[in-house]
Motif scaffolding. Structure first.
Motif, mmCIF file in Angstrom:
data_model
loop_
_atom_site.group_PDB
_atom_site.id
_atom_site.type_symbol
_atom_site.label_atom_id
_atom_site.label_comp_id
_atom_site.label_asym_id
_atom_site.label_seq_id
_atom_site.Cartn_x
_atom_site.Cartn_y
_atom_site.Cartn_z
ATOM 1 N N TRP A 254 -0.672 1.870 2.682
ATOM 2 C CA TRP A 254 -1.908 2.462 2.177
ATOM 3 C C TRP A 254 -2.164 2.030 0.737
ATOM 4 O O TRP A 254 -3.291 1.714 0.368
ATOM 5 C CB TRP A 254 -1.843 3.977 2.221
ATOM 6 C CG TRP A 254 -1.862 4.614 3.576
ATOM 7 C CD1 TRP A 254 -2.246 4.054 4.757
ATOM 8 C CD2 TRP A 254 -1.476 5.950 3.874
ATOM 9 N NE1 TRP A 254 -2.117 4.966 5.780
ATOM 10 C CE2 TRP A 254 -1.644 6.148 5.263
ATOM 11 C CE3 TRP A 254 -0.996 7.011 3.115
ATOM 12 C CZ2 TRP A 254 -1.373 7.351 5.898
ATOM 13 C CZ3 TRP A 254 -0.722 8.214 3.737
ATOM 14 C CH2 TRP A 254 -0.905 8.386 5.117
ATOM 15 N N LEU A 255 -1.116 2.052 -0.091
ATOM 16 C CA LEU A 255 -1.273 1.729 -1.520
ATOM 17 C C LEU A 255 -1.450 0.226 -1.747
ATOM 18 O O LEU A 255 -2.051 -0.179 -2.740
ATOM 19 C CB LEU A 255 -0.059 2.215 -2.313
ATOM 20 C CG LEU A 255 0.113 3.730 -2.427
ATOM 21 C CD1 LEU A 255 1.426 4.059 -3.117
ATOM 22 C CD2 LEU A 255 -1.056 4.362 -3.149
ATOM 23 N N GLY A 256 -0.881 -0.562 -0.876
ATOM 24 C CA GLY A 256 -0.896 -2.019 -1.047
ATOM 25 C C GLY A 256 0.508 -2.503 -1.341
ATOM 26 O O GLY A 256 1.332 -1.775 -1.891
ATOM 27 N N GLN A 257 0.782 -3.709 -0.987
ATOM 28 C CA GLN A 257 2.135 -4.240 -1.140
ATOM 29 C C GLN A 257 2.469 -4.588 -2.586
ATOM 30 O O GLN A 257 3.622 -4.552 -2.980
ATOM 31 C CB GLN A 257 2.320 -5.479 -0.254
ATOM 32 C CG GLN A 257 2.135 -5.196 1.225
ATOM 33 C CD GLN A 257 3.080 -4.137 1.748
ATOM 34 O OE1 GLN A 257 4.272 -4.195 1.519
ATOM 35 N NE2 GLN A 257 2.551 -3.140 2.446
ATOM 36 N N ASP A 258 1.460 -4.923 -3.377
ATOM 37 C CA ASP A 258 1.680 -5.325 -4.765
ATOM 38 C C ASP A 258 1.169 -4.233 -5.696
ATOM 39 O O ASP A 258 -0.031 -3.983 -5.764
ATOM 40 C CB ASP A 258 0.950 -6.641 -5.043
ATOM 41 C CG ASP A 258 1.140 -7.135 -6.466
ATOM 42 O OD1 ASP A 258 1.910 -6.521 -7.241
ATOM 43 O OD2 ASP A 258 0.507 -8.146 -6.814
ATOM 44 N N LEU A 259 2.079 -3.593 -6.402
ATOM 45 C CA LEU A 259 1.705 -2.553 -7.359
ATOM 46 C C LEU A 259 1.833 -3.078 -8.786
ATOM 47 O O LEU A 259 2.080 -2.314 -9.718
ATOM 48 C CB LEU A 259 2.584 -1.307 -7.174
ATOM 49 C CG LEU A 259 2.593 -0.658 -5.785
ATOM 50 C CD1 LEU A 259 3.393 0.630 -5.807
ATOM 51 C CD2 LEU A 259 1.200 -0.423 -5.255
#
Length: 190
Positions: free
Chosen positions: A46-51
């Motif tokens: 949900w957040l994305g793989q790259d933070l």
């Protein structure tokens, strides 16, 4: 399709990023509930793989699985706050083992740490207070103040929070999932 190996009892597994598949031992303490692999995997999808560049705070760190997962995926800073001394020692050991320079471990109260955070200074706040505690609402109130306008609050709770209750706190559900006894909420500011 091959099934992904689950972490064995007494350990957590980092799912993605630079420490993908790293298994970390977990202290066996009453009431300690590491966020299940499946729930963490969904959350970070949900957040994305790259933070990359994100500023995160894990207010009730426990095993630190959520915070270390964020750091593994490039978060610029991750503050892990935990009150239990044995878990704080474990978090320090993992930080050193992983050479996790973006991770800072703090012994203390998660709600107080959120209240001390500068307004709009966090991109992600992870909240997994002890189930049965009265910490949920104070933690959410403090997290809203610290959250950047486009940030996210992850809330793990024993029940689904109603849209009305969340709206009263200035929040709306972005995503929700139920896995066994856990309700995982991804929240945004209204």
């Amino acid at each position: 399709m091959r099934a992904k190996p689950a972490a064995a009892p007494g350990e957590v597994r980092i799912i993605g990023g630079q420490w993908k598949r790293t298994r970390l031992p977990v202290a066996k303490l009453e009431g300690l509930r590491p966020t299940p692999d499946r729930v963490r995997e969904t959350l970070f999808n949900w957040l994305g793989q790259d933070l990359g560049g994100w500023r995160c705070l894990d207010a009730f760190a426990g095993t630190g699985a959520l915070g270390f997962e964020a750091a593994s995926r490039g978060a610029a800073s991750v503050q892990l706050v935990e009150s239990e001394p044995a878990l704080v020692a474990q978090l320090h050991a993992w930080q050193q083992r992983l050479q996790a320079g973006a991770v800072r471990v703090q012994r203390g109260d998660g709600v107080s740490a959120l209240r001390q955070s500068a307004p709009a200074s966090l991109d992600a706040v992870f909240l997994d207070p002890p189930f049965g505690s009265a910490l949920f609402e104070p933690a959410l109130r403090a997290a809203v103040a610290a959250l950047a306008p486009q940030g996210f609050i992850y809330l793990e709770a024993p029940e689904r929070w109603s849209d009305e209750t969340l709206a009263d706190l200035g929040l709306a559900v972005h995503r929700h999932l139920r896995a066994g006894a856990v309700h995982a909420h991804l929240l945004r500011k209204i």
